[in-house]
Write a protein that holds these residues in place. Structure first.
Motif, PDB file in Angstrom:
ATOM      1  N   GLU A 140       0.833  -1.206   0.000  1.00 23.42           N
ATOM      2  CA  GLU A 140       0.000   0.000   0.000  1.00 23.42           C
ATOM      3  C   GLU A 140       0.868   1.257   0.000  1.00 23.42           C
ATOM      4  O   GLU A 140       0.590   2.218  -0.727  1.00 23.42           O
ATOM      5  N   ALA A 141       1.934   1.250   0.808  1.00 25.62           N
ATOM      6  CA  ALA A 141       2.847   2.404   0.841  1.00 25.62           C
ATOM      7  C   ALA A 141       3.555   2.562  -0.502  1.00 25.62           C
ATOM      8  O   ALA A 141       3.728   3.689  -0.994  1.00 25.62           O
ATOM      9  N   ARG A 142       3.936   1.439  -1.119  1.00 27.35           N
ATOM     10  CA  ARG A 142       4.596   1.494  -2.432  1.00 27.35           C
ATOM     11  C   ARG A 142       3.666   2.092  -3.485  1.00 27.35           C
ATOM     12  O   ARG A 142       4.081   2.921  -4.299  1.00 27.35           O
ATOM     13  N   SER A 143       2.410   1.680  -3.458  1.00 26.73           N
ATOM     14  CA  SER A 143       1.436   2.200  -4.424  1.00 26.73           C
ATOM     15  C   SER A 143       1.297   3.713  -4.304  1.00 26.73           C
ATOM     16  O   SER A 143       1.262   4.435  -5.312  1.00 26.73           O
ATOM     17  N   VAL A 144       1.254   4.205  -3.072  1.00 30.31           N
ATOM     18  CA  VAL A 144       1.140   5.652  -2.846  1.00 30.31           C
ATOM     19  C   VAL A 144       2.391   6.362  -3.364  1.00 30.31           C
ATOM     20  O   VAL A 144       2.306   7.408  -4.019  1.00 30.31           O
ATOM     21  N   ASN A 145       3.565   5.787  -3.083  1.00 24.93           N
ATOM     22  CA  ASN A 145       4.816   6.417  -3.532  1.00 24.93           C
ATOM     23  C   ASN A 145       4.947   6.416  -5.045  1.00 24.93           C
ATOM     24  O   ASN A 145       5.515   7.355  -5.629  1.00 24.93           O
ATOM     25  N   ILE A 146       4.454   5.373  -5.706  1.00 26.61           N
ATOM     26  CA  ILE A 146       4.507   5.335  -7.167  1.00 26.61           C
ATOM     27  C   ILE A 146       3.597   6.413  -7.760  1.00 26.61           C
ATOM     28  O   ILE A 146       3.955   7.080  -8.738  1.00 26.61           O
ATOM     29  N   LYS A 147       2.426   6.583  -7.157  1.00 29.58           N
ATOM     30  CA  LYS A 147       1.542   7.662  -7.608  1.00 29.58           C
ATOM     31  C   LYS A 147       2.220   9.016  -7.418  1.00 29.58           C
ATOM     32  O   LYS A 147       2.155   9.886  -8.296  1.00 29.58           O
TER      33      LYS A 147
END
Length: 1199
Positions: free
Chosen positions: A282-289
């Motif tokens: 979930e944290a990775r998804s936010v950082n990619i966005k």
């Protein structure tokens, strides 16, 4: 300014008010059902961050602000000097075209430019040094106080706060959040003032020189302001989301590592890895966005940068043609450079705005706790009674816990205890016994009614004074990471070594009951009793049931009434022990060797050679790149884009040189046509650069996030594969492992991905720039290149200083952070002992070296910082001075001089920037070396390559000729030549003094450790030949001090069997067997109730029964019970014991006995002494033997 003395003792009267921090906001507490939801944190203003600044700190900040503003105002002065010199170049070029050259005048202007430009550069160096040093010193001092205040605030909160707030991320906030505050009030603040001063002064200068052109340029630059503002706002929102998710992931890691034995016992590694991986994803998804948005904005900025320059030159030259009286070349360039420089500095200030936003967000988190006013203020405020007689009275007390307001605990309890009396509280688990103790210590305040001591309401008494008069021995004692002597002395600061030794003798486990009357002499004593034989001689007994007192009186009176108390005594009575046991039985001595302190949480008692993480060799670059193999496609494309992007800066300077070079031609139509051509070329380069930079930025972010997430998961998985002995080592404490998991991956990320791209971009820039410069004018190129080593050294030193300072601070912070985390984790014990100030002082003492390192580094850092800001003026002075001589004596076009000088200076600057990242790169290689070593580390307890086939446990186990020493205590033998057979379907009990090896046997059977010699086996199959999951799946383990996880009750029970998804019917069934179902169903949300961190929302008995249910759902063949019913009341104990007796049918049961009444019916009782089985037999056989067991039994000893 003697800052050191200023902070030397923060508890002095002049500093203490800062640490008390009068509240500025009231914060709403949350109920249990909302405890796990994200809480809204009230925002704070940026200036609130300076609330811990002393007068000296404020003065330093003010002076630093003034120097940074003055330094910023020197930039437009530089611009005026530079553009005036270019005007001279153009004029000289025109004079050459006209055949009338003014050599002397041009050389004089060249000399004047070089001198003045150098003086401005020198002033920039001095002012930057002063500003940087003062701002950093001020920040260091403030953060030093903030850390202490935060720990002090955490330790002085009432227990309602800990019941209703998540505190698992305390370590993260103590480190990361405070560092973010320091970023916001340190040198980045000085940089912000500098950038803003440059922006405002440059715009002002441009408007004064040529307001029409300036306004046109500002209109075009308004686009950049919009882009920068939108960029910062969007990314900050995503950063907040990512920070919350990372905090949750950190809390999971801390919980798992601190409860590692329980995780291993129930084979919960995969479940915890999945839980951690989900939060990381979930944290990775936010950082990619966030990376995608940043990539778009980066591309737009590139297009804007090139496009704005092109259009500005085009429009500017038209002004020169149309308004020659107002605009000349110097004015046009001053306006264009002024607005461009203003825009660039505004752009550089934009990320700092995000830093300040992050700092205020972190400050809101930190100050929220500092400002939180506990309802029970643990301070000296209140009445200090001249003397305390010890008369205690509870008057119609009504109470419920703040986290569960719908569950009443006490319903109008009234009782009294007279001075010198000993009173016992008995009743079933959860009836309110321990609650009364907590209310007397003012851990909580009553909802209704009152509690008085010597007829004074305790709510009017100083909490600190009150607790200093109360000694509490908890059911689950907590010891701190220091010596035994210091742990005992925590009970009274002024205790002498002799008194400490006497206290240790008095508290001897075997002699405790005999010595207790002496310990109580002259004191009012309240005993929460589970074992009723210990309270027969007390003055009064209160029997509680469902929050009310149902009986009271002494033992004989209550026995004669034959009520609740009588039934409880009968359930616990021993056939061999009568009520008339004479005192002489308590005076018999037992001749048994005292073993070492046992093994539940192993401390080091000898100096061990632990692995020094700093001595681990750095990984090779290509080895590090192998870690990025899954992302090779993204990295390959991004790397190619980086190389191409390296050409953009030199191309810009070359086109800019052509712009200025053509200005000396007399034909204005020709000049305008050339400028239009160059403008279109520059716009084309900008569009291409913007597109490529967007792709590069996004792909590096994508690869970096996947790399970081994967490494964190791999490290977490690998750590959860290590043997228990790995976690016993000091270097692998919970705090160290948590910091390593987050810090090492971040460092590797810093050495790969974007950093590699920056390096390649720098090299392509310098190679292209050098080639172009040598092609255009190699003489000037060599002159500029001679400055390259100086530029590189200065920039490299800047990065190295930052790296070394961070390394030194990190080492100094490690020990202090350990103290802080340990104190907060055991805050109830700290509060009971009144040691809040002690731990804050100790934390401050160990934090001091970090402050000293930071202070020492400020001067060199300030010098390097100043040089990095002013050195380029000196290089420009020298380069253009020599360029002026080339123009005069070698007929070199001034456009070529500018192209050569600018191109090489930008190339050197780019290379220097790369070297600035070298320390971070080296740090990344070191971190990669440690990660690779961890990933390559093989656990000493592993699955066999060829596991035993068709293993089916029936309940047989054995230990043969076992010699065992704990890895951290290799000189101490716990078991020696130990032999034991455990037969299936039998119940075997271990008894003996504390430290004799009882729990060690269980840990060997669980294969937490392997013996140094001998064999531990199940079904005559040595444990090393069995898969760990297979051998542990056969075992159900109920610890004496159960560990529950920050999950719901249902999830905690289901945790007992992680090989399948337990149904709700199964969960309810085992809960009923453990006599906990009724309690759970009475909760507002039943089985979905979260138990809190380590089960803090439950009483000891409730936690124990959930742990029993957790073991039963496993359907084990072997049941390990470490005195599983020790925390239960008599009624629950009978029911649970019956359930356990039923559960033992067809199973092997191993008991660790602390109360001999619980092992009477065991098929075999083993008495351990000196690392051996001293006696073995049934209860009757051992009583007839009249040996060690007989003596223990007749004395009724606890072990």
């Amino acid at each position: 300014m003697n800052q050191e003395n200023e902070n030397k003792n923060y508890t002095n009267d002049d500093i203490e008010p800062l640490l008390r921090n009068e509240p500025t906001d009231a914060y709403t507490r949350v109920s249990d059902k909302n405890a796990n939801k994200d809480e809204d944190i009230p925002s704070i203003s940026f200036f609130t961050l300076f609330r811990f600044a002393s007068r000296t700190d404020k003065l330093c900040t003010f002076i630093a602000t003034i120097t940074s503003v003055i330094c910023g105002c020197l930039i437009p002065l530089n611009t005026l000097l530079f553009t005036a010199y270019i005007q001279n170049m153009v004029d000289f070029g025109r004079s050459v075209h006209d055949g009338v050259s003014h050599v002397d005048g041009f050389l004089q202007s060249t000399k004047a430019f070089a001198t003045n430009y150098s003086l401005v550069g020198a002033a920039s160096i001095v002012l930057s040094y002063i500003g940087n040093v003062l701002m950093n010193r001020s920040a260091h001092n403030q953060v030093y106080r903030i850390r202490q205040a935060y720990l002090k605030a955490a330790l002085t909160q009432d227990f309602e706060y800990f019941d209703t707030h998540q505190t698992g991320d305390f370590a993260t906030k103590m480190s990361d959040h405070v560092v973010k505050i320091e970023d916001g009030i340190g040198e980045k603040l000085e940089m912000f003032f500098f950038y803003q001063a440059v922006f405002l002064s440059s715009v002002t200068m441009a408007l004064i020189k040529g307001w029409k052109l300036a306004i046109l340029c500002l209109i075009s630059h308004s686009f950049s302001f919009f882009v920068f503002g939108a960029s910062g706002w969007m990314t900050s929102k995503l950063s907040e989301r990512e920070a919350k998710l990372s905090s949750k992931a950190g809390a999971v890691v801390e919980e798992v590592f601190s409860s590692i034995r329980t995780v291993y016992a129930f084979s919960g590694q995969k479940k915890e890895i999945d839980r951690y991986d989900q939060l990381l994803a979930e944290a990775r998804s936010v950082n990619i966005k966030k990376g995608f948005l940043i990539a778009i904005f980066v591309g737009l900025k590139k297009v804007y940068f090139f496009g704005s320059y092109a259009l500005s030159f085009w429009i500017g030259y038209t002004f020169v043609i149309e308004e020659p009286n107002t605009y000349d070349i110097a004015t046009m360039l001053a306006v264009l450079y002024g607005i461009t420089i203003a825009s660039m500095n505004f752009e550089m200030a934009s990320p700092l705005m995000e830093t300040f936003g992050t700092a205020t967000g972190a400050g809101a988190q930190i100050f929220r706790l500092i400002d939180n006013v506990p309802k029970i203020n643990n301070s000296d405020a209140g009445v200090h009674m001249d003397s305390m007689y010890g008369n205690i009275s509870l008057n119609n007390v009504v109470f419920h816990y703040p986290s569960r307001p719908d569950v009443p605990v006490l319903k109008g309890v009234s009782l009294s205890v007279q001075r010198g009396q000993t009173v016992a509280l008995v009743g079933h688990s959860g009836c309110g016994k321990s609650t009364i103790i907590q209310l007397l210590s003012r851990c909580y305040d009553v909802i209704d009614g009152s509690i008085t001591i010597d007829e004074v309401d305790i709510r009017n008494v100083s909490v600190k004074w009150l607790r200093s008069k109360i000694g509490v021995v908890g059911q689950e004692p907590v010891l701190f990471n220091t010596t035994v002597q210091e742990n005992i002395r925590y009970g009274r600061d002024d205790a002498t070594d002799f008194e400490v030794e006497c206290a240790a003798i008095l508290a001897n486990a075997q002699e405790f009951i005999r010595k207790l009357p002496l310990a109580r002499e002259g004191r009012t004593t309240i005993v929460v009793a589970h074992r009723l034989s210990t309270i027969r001689n007390v003055d009064k007994i209160y029997v509680l049931k469902d929050g009310i007192i149902v009986e009271s009186g002494n033992h004989n009176e209550l026995m004669s009434e034959r009520g609740y108390y009588y039934d409880m005594v009968m359930l616990q009575s021993s056939p061999e022990t009568s009520d008339t046991t004479s005192d002489k039985n308590f005076k018999q001595n037992i001749s048994m060797d005292q073993g070492i302190d046992d093994e539940k949480y192993v401390d080091e008692t000898v100096q061990e050679k632990h692995e020094n993480l700093d001595e681990i060799p750095k990984a090779l670059f290509f080895t590090v790149m192998k870690l990025c193999t899954p992302e090779w496609k993204s990295l390959a494309v991004a790397t190619f884009c980086s190389v191409v992007m390296g050409f953009s800066a030199p191309l810009y300077t070359m086109i800019l040189g052509d712009f200025i070079g053509v200005l000396s031609y007399p034909n204005t139509n020709f000049v305008l046509a050339q400028i239009q051509y160059y403008a279109l070329t520059l716009i084309s380069v900008g569009i291409i650069a913007g597109f490529i930079s967007s792709i590069m930025t996004f792909l590096f972010t994508l690869a970096g996030e996947h790399l970081t997430t994967r490494l964190k998961k791999l490290m977490f998985e690998k750590i959860l594969q290590q043997e228990i002995g790995y976690f016993d080592e000091k270097n692998n404490s919970t705090g160290c492992l948590c910091a390593r998991l987050s810090g090492e991956t971040a460092s590797v990320h810093g050495a790969t991905g974007q950093r590699i791209g920056t390096t390649l971009q720098s090299f392509s820039t310098i190679l292209f720039a050098t080639g172009a410069a040598m092609y255009y004018e190699w003489h000037l190129g060599l002159v500029v290149m001679s400055f390259a080593p100086l530029l590189i050294i200065i920039t490299y030193m800047e990065g190295k200083l930052i790296s070394e300072e961070s390394k030194g601070i990190a080492k100094a912070m490690e020990s202090s952070s350990t103290i802080a985390v340990e104190a907060v984790a055991n805050v109830r014990t700290v509060s009971a002992l009144g040691k809040e100030d002690f731990f804050v002082k100790e934390y401050a003492r160990q934090l001091k070296p970090a402050l000293q390192i930071a202070r020492q580094a400020t001067h060199m850092r300030g010098l390097i910082f100043g040089l990095s800001r002013g050195i380029y003026e000196l290089v420009y002075s020298a380069s253009l001075f020599y360029g002026g001589t080339l123009i005069v004596y070698h007929n070199v076009n001034h456009g070529v001089v500018l192209k050569t000088a600018e191109t090489l200076i930008i190339g050197c600057s780019s290379t220097a920037s790369h070297f600035a990242y070298t320390p971070n790169f080296q740090k990344g290689l070191s971190a990669a070396g440690r990660i690779i070593q961890l990933l390559n580390r093989q656990s000493k307890i592993t699955n066999p390559e060829m596991p035993a086939r068709d293993f089916r446990a029936s309940g047989n186990a054995s230990l043969r000729n076992v010699l065992f020493k704990y890895p951290t205590r290799p000189s101490v033998k716990v078991l020696e030549n130990f032999n034991l057979d455990i037969e299936k379907d039998k119940t075997i009990a271990f008894v003996g003094p504390s430290g004799c090896g009882k729990s060690t046997i269980i840990q060997l059977l669980e294969r937490y450790y392997d013996p140094n010699e001998g064999i531990v086996a199940q079904e005559n199959i040595p444990l090393p030949t069995l898969r760990l999951d297979d051998l542990r799946q056969t075992i159900g383990f109920v610890q004496q001090e159960p560990v529950l996880f920050d999950r719901t009750i249902a999830e905690n029970i289901a945790y007992g069997d992680n090989t399948r998804q337990a149904s709700m019917e199964e969960i309810i069934k085992v809960a009923k067997q453990a006599n906990i179902h009724e309690f759970i169903t009475n909760l507002p949300i039943g089985y979905e109730t979260n138990v809190g961190k380590k089960g803090t929302q439950l009483s000891g008995g409730q936690k124990q029964r959930i742990a029993i249910a957790r073991a039963l759902i496993r359907r084990p063949r072997i049941l390990f019970l470490d005195e599983a019913t020790s925390a239960l009341d008599t009624e629950s104990e009978k029911v649970v014991q019956e359930a356990l007796d039923a559960a033992k049918a067809g199973r092997t049961c191993v008991l660790i006995a602390h109360r001999l009444s619980t092992v009477r019916d065991a098929d075999a009782i083993c008495v351990l002494s000196g690392g051996l089985v001293a006696e073995r037999g049934t209860h009757r056989e051992l009583m007839q033997l009249k040996g060690l067991y007989y003596k223990l039994n007749r004395r009724g000893c606890n072990m």
